[in-house]
Write a protein that holds these residues in place. Sequence first.
Motif, PDB file in Angstrom:
ATOM      1  N   THR A  23       0.779  -1.315   0.122  1.00 54.17           N
ATOM      2  CA  THR A  23      -0.079   0.009  -0.104  1.00 54.17           C
ATOM      3  C   THR A  23       0.752   1.371  -0.039  1.00 54.17           C
ATOM      4  O   THR A  23       2.001   1.379   0.382  1.00 54.17           O
ATOM      5  CB  THR A  23      -0.945   0.077   1.368  1.00 54.17           C
ATOM      6  OG1 THR A  23      -0.122  -0.404   2.290  1.00 54.17           O
ATOM      7  CG2 THR A  23      -2.043  -1.104   1.053  1.00 54.17           C
ATOM      8  N   ASP A  44      -3.319   1.523   4.387  1.00 60.03           N
ATOM      9  CA  ASP A  44      -3.611   0.072   4.343  1.00 60.03           C
ATOM     10  C   ASP A  44      -5.120   0.058   4.039  1.00 60.03           C
ATOM     11  O   ASP A  44      -5.471  -1.268   3.696  1.00 60.03           O
ATOM     12  CB  ASP A  44      -3.121  -0.459   5.451  1.00 60.03           C
ATOM     13  CG  ASP A  44      -2.169  -1.895   4.917  1.00 60.03           C
ATOM     14  OD1 ASP A  44      -1.304  -1.765   4.157  1.00 60.03           O
ATOM     15  OD2 ASP A  44      -2.683  -2.849   5.209  1.00 60.03           O
ATOM     16  N   GLN A  47      -6.288  -2.109   0.964  1.00 61.27           N
ATOM     17  CA  GLN A  47      -6.323  -3.406   0.499  1.00 61.27           C
ATOM     18  C   GLN A  47      -7.706  -3.755  -0.089  1.00 61.27           C
ATOM     19  O   GLN A  47      -8.645  -3.387   0.309  1.00 61.27           O
ATOM     20  CB  GLN A  47      -6.304  -4.104   1.836  1.00 61.27           C
ATOM     21  CG  GLN A  47      -4.953  -4.235   2.408  1.00 61.27           C
ATOM     22  CD  GLN A  47      -3.791  -4.826   1.713  1.00 61.27           C
ATOM     23  OE1 GLN A  47      -4.001  -5.444   0.707  1.00 61.27           O
ATOM     24  NE2 GLN A  47      -2.451  -4.343   1.983  1.00 61.27           N
ATOM     25  N   PHE A  52      -6.432  -3.703   6.438  1.00 59.87           N
ATOM     26  CA  PHE A  52      -5.015  -4.405   6.663  1.00 59.87           C
ATOM     27  C   PHE A  52      -5.140  -5.834   7.072  1.00 59.87           C
ATOM     28  O   PHE A  52      -4.402  -6.716   6.757  1.00 59.87           O
ATOM     29  CB  PHE A  52      -4.325  -3.744   7.575  1.00 59.87           C
ATOM     30  CG  PHE A  52      -4.555  -4.008   9.133  1.00 59.87           C
ATOM     31  CD1 PHE A  52      -5.623  -3.516   9.844  1.00 59.87           C
ATOM     32  CD2 PHE A  52      -3.886  -5.193   9.781  1.00 59.87           C
ATOM     33  CE1 PHE A  52      -5.990  -3.932  11.007  1.00 59.87           C
ATOM     34  CE2 PHE A  52      -4.409  -5.452  10.905  1.00 59.87           C
ATOM     35  CZ  PHE A  52      -5.383  -4.806  11.528  1.00 59.87           C
ATOM     36  N   ILE A 158       3.400  -4.651   7.070  1.00 57.84           N
ATOM     37  CA  ILE A 158       3.279  -3.083   7.016  1.00 57.84           C
ATOM     38  C   ILE A 158       4.512  -2.518   7.639  1.00 57.84           C
ATOM     39  O   ILE A 158       4.936  -1.702   6.868  1.00 57.84           O
ATOM     40  CB  ILE A 158       2.034  -2.963   7.906  1.00 57.84           C
ATOM     41  CG1 ILE A 158       0.993  -3.434   7.184  1.00 57.84           C
ATOM     42  CG2 ILE A 158       2.056  -1.084   7.966  1.00 57.84           C
ATOM     43  CD1 ILE A 158      -0.459  -2.980   8.043  1.00 57.84           C
TER      44      ILE A 158
END
Length: 335
Positions: A23, A44, A47, A52, A158
């Motif tokens: 991302t 995020d 997605q 996330f 992440i």
Amino acid sequence: MTTPDLAAIHKARETIAGIAIKTPLVPSPFLSARIGSEVLLKLDMMQPMGAFKLRGAANALMNLPKDINGVTCCSTGNHGRGVAYAAKKLGLRAVICMSELVPQTKVDGIRALGAEVRIVGRSQDDAQREVERLVDQEGLQDVSPFDDPDVIAGQGTIGLELMEDRPDLETLIIPLSGGGLAGGIAIAAKAVNPDIRIIGVTMENGAAMYHSIRAGQPVDVIEVGSLADSLGGGIMANNRYTLDICSHLIDETLLVSETEIYSAMQTLFFEDRLVSEGSAATTIAALLSGRISQPCGKTALILTGRNVDSKMFASIIAGQNLDLGDIRIKGQTYG
Ligand SMILES: *Cc1c(COP(=O)(O)O)cnc(C)c1O
């Protein structure tokens, strides 16, 4: 299984590459000006299922034995949607158990992915009891929303992306519920820069990890309605991983009010034109609340999800009063 390390998170990234995306990390000129140092937003929420949680769910499902009957989980909505999305990709049966507190928009999103839905009781604990029944009676595999090394490693990807994009980051502000997200990111980020400051943020009502860290053991919370509905639920009385990881690796935890979350959702929309759910906006609320000691230096906020009910979001943008069942939030127009 053991607590995931940096190598496990690297492996998770390869494992989930075909399901979850990398991302963007984008600047927020408005927040940067307000705080007086660079503020970046990790999107995020982009997605494919809107949060996330796809990362952890995909990593967990990909690591299951191939001959299982299907998967089940309890969820405040987004984990279930991540499991449903990954299960569909892998051709697995998925049964998602949720309490009555989960917003309809999240339930609908899960059904649309072809998963079966069970609504049970008023809490995550009630939903978890149905999960245990399904494990016993139908031989389904339970995938924890947070207390599972594969889930933690998935969320930790992440942290890899953040530190690769911007190795000079000094502070990370992360929404905190069960702690799979903050724990996984902290493992990855602190392996790269041990001095990075990690701040976990939760809503005032039902802050299970916040109180558990202070008590040194899992603390039960009463679940009530909140704009940050994805942060609801306890951390499980038999917590095995995330309490330990969060106690050691999160530097500060703090709470934000519903009114602060409401304004933060407005800020994100009016200043950066981003639609977020309340749980993600807790990071903005924390930054704007003045409760974080400055300077933060170069700071990234993890925007975790955008699965918010459209009508409710429209009311917030219009500055209207909100009634969330247990609580009422007084509206205010932005600016
Ligand atoms: C689950 C969730 C969180 C918190 O993640 P934990 O691993 O439970 O701490 C934050 N934001 C959103 C949108 C979520 O769905």
